[in-house]
Design an enzyme around this catalytic site. Structure first.
Site, PDB file in Angstrom:
ATOM      1  N   HIS A   1     -11.668  -4.384  -3.641  1.00 33.84           N
ATOM      2  CA  HIS A   1     -12.408  -4.371  -2.320  1.00 33.84           C
ATOM      3  C   HIS A   1     -13.413  -6.014  -2.587  1.00 33.84           C
ATOM      4  CE1 HIS A   1     -13.245  -0.404  -5.087  1.00 33.84           C
ATOM      5  NE2 HIS A   1     -13.577  -0.589  -3.374  1.00 33.84           N
TER       6      HIS A   1
ATOM      7  N   GLU B   1      -4.914  -0.672   3.048  1.00 33.02           N
ATOM      8  CA  GLU B   1      -3.736  -0.224   2.392  1.00 33.02           C
ATOM      9  C   GLU B   1      -3.225   0.440   1.526  1.00 33.02           C
ATOM     10  OE1 GLU B   1      -0.466  -2.951   3.725  1.00 33.02           O
ATOM     11  OE2 GLU B   1      -1.237  -3.500   5.551  1.00 33.02           O
TER      12      GLU B   1
END
Ligand code: PAF
Length: 271
Positions: free
Chosen positions: A34, A146
Site C-alpha cells: 500500500h 497489480e
C-alpha cells in the site's frame, strides 16, 4: 493529516485540497505494498486521499469479512509518515446508508472468470464500492496494485465503459525477499504455510523463465513448481485478460489455497 469519518467531514477535508488529487482505495491492514501505491499517488498528485473501508459487498457469505484484519491505529501512522493529506474512514452505514446497494456495477463477462468464478459477485461488489469512492472523493487519479490484476483490468474497463473522469494508475507488486507477494491476508499464514505460499512465486518465476518456448511449456513449468498448495487456477491470458496470444506480452495468473487462506498472484510474461 486529516481523518474524515463522516461524509460531511470528507466534504470539508476534500474542499481544502487543491490541485490534482490522488485516491488510493484500500481495505486497511496497510503494508509496504500500500505504501508503494501511496508513493505513486504522492509522485503524481499534489494531494493524496487514502480510503480505508472493508467493503462487505465484495465478500462472499463464506469468506473472511469478519476476520479480515483491522489495524486502524497502525494504518493511520503509516499514512501520516507517507505524507497522506486525508484518510477517509467511513463506517458501513456511511457507504451504504440504505443497506447493501441495490443498484450495482455489472463487471461484464470477465467478472465471472478467474477470481469471479471462485468468488461470485466479488467484482460487482468491488467495482460498486470503487465507483462510490470515486464519486465521494472526486480524485483526478486513482492508484491500484497489480497484485489484484483482474481488479485493475476491470477498474480500467469500468472507467472506460462508463466514461468516469479519472486516470487509473497502477503499481507493480511488492514482494517479500522470498518472493511472496505482500497481502493483508498473509498474516493468516503460519510459518509452514508461508513457506508453502512462496511456491506461488516460484511457479510464476518458472513460468516466466520458460516463456519463449510456448504456452504449454510456461504452464507446465509453473505447475511443476507448485507444491503444498491447493491450486484453484493457473492460467495464461492476454494482458487485458482475454485469450492468451501465441506470442508477445501475456499474463500468468495463479490462485491457491494454503490451509484456510486463499492467495492470488500474477506476473507479466513475454511469450
Ligand atoms: O483492492 C482492495 O483493497 C479493494 O478491493 C478495494 C479496491 C479497496 C475496494 O474495496
Amino acid at each position: 493529516m486529516q481523518v474524515a469519518r463522516t461524509r460531511p467531514e470528507l466534504a470539508s477535508a476534500r474542499s481544502g485540497l487543491s490541485g490534482a488529487v490522488g485516491l488510493v482505495p484500500t481495505m486497511g491492514a496497510l503494508h509496504a505494498g500500500h505504501e508503494a501505491l501511496i508513493g505513486e499517488a504522492v509522485r503524481r498528485c499534489s494531494a493524496v486521499v487514502v480510503s480505508i473501508f472493508v467493503n462487505p459487498l465484495q465478500f462472499g457469505p463464506d469468506e473472511d469479512l469478519d476476520r479480515y484484519p483491522r489495524t486502524l491505529d497502525d494504518d493511520l501512522a503509516r499514512c501520516e509518515s507517507a505524507a497522506v493529506d486525508v484518510v477517509w474512514v467511513p463506517e458501513v452505514e456511511d457507504v451504504y446508508p440504505d443497506g447493501p446497494a441495490r443498484v450495482r456495477i455489472d463487471p461484464g463477462p470477465l467478472g465471472r472468470e478467474l477470481e469471479g468464478a471462485s468468488r461470485p459477485g466479488h467484482f460487482s461488489g468491488s467495482l460498486t464500492v470503487v465507483a462510490k469512492l470515486l464519486n465521494q472523493v472526486g480524485p483526478h487519479t486513482a492508484v491500484f496494485g497489480e497484485k489484484d490484476y483482474q481488479q485493475l483490468v476491470l477498474v480500467r474497463r469500468m472507467v472506460r465503459d462508463l466514461d468516469l473522469p479519472v486516470d487509473v494508475a497502477s503499481v507493480s507488486t511488492v514482494r517479500e525477499p522470498g518472493g511472496l507477494a505482500l497481502s493483508s491476508r498473509n498474516r493468516y499464514l503460519t510459518e509452514d504455510e508461508r513457506e508453502r505460499a512462496s511456491s506461488l512465486w516460484r511457479a510464476l518465476s518458472a513460468g516466466r523463465a520458460a516463456a519463449g518456448t510456448g504456452q504449454a511449456a510456461v504452464l507446465t513449468a509453473a505447475q511443476a513448481a507448485l507444491a503444498g498448495v491447493e491450486v484453484e487456477y493457473l492460467e495464461l491470458r492476454a494482458p487485458d485478460l482475454g485469450a492468451a496470444p501465441p506470442s508477445g506480452p501475456a499474463r500468468l495468473l495463479v490462485a491457491a489455497r494454503i490451509g484456510v487462506t486463499r492467495l492470488i498472484d500474477n506476473v507479466a510474461v513475454d511469450l
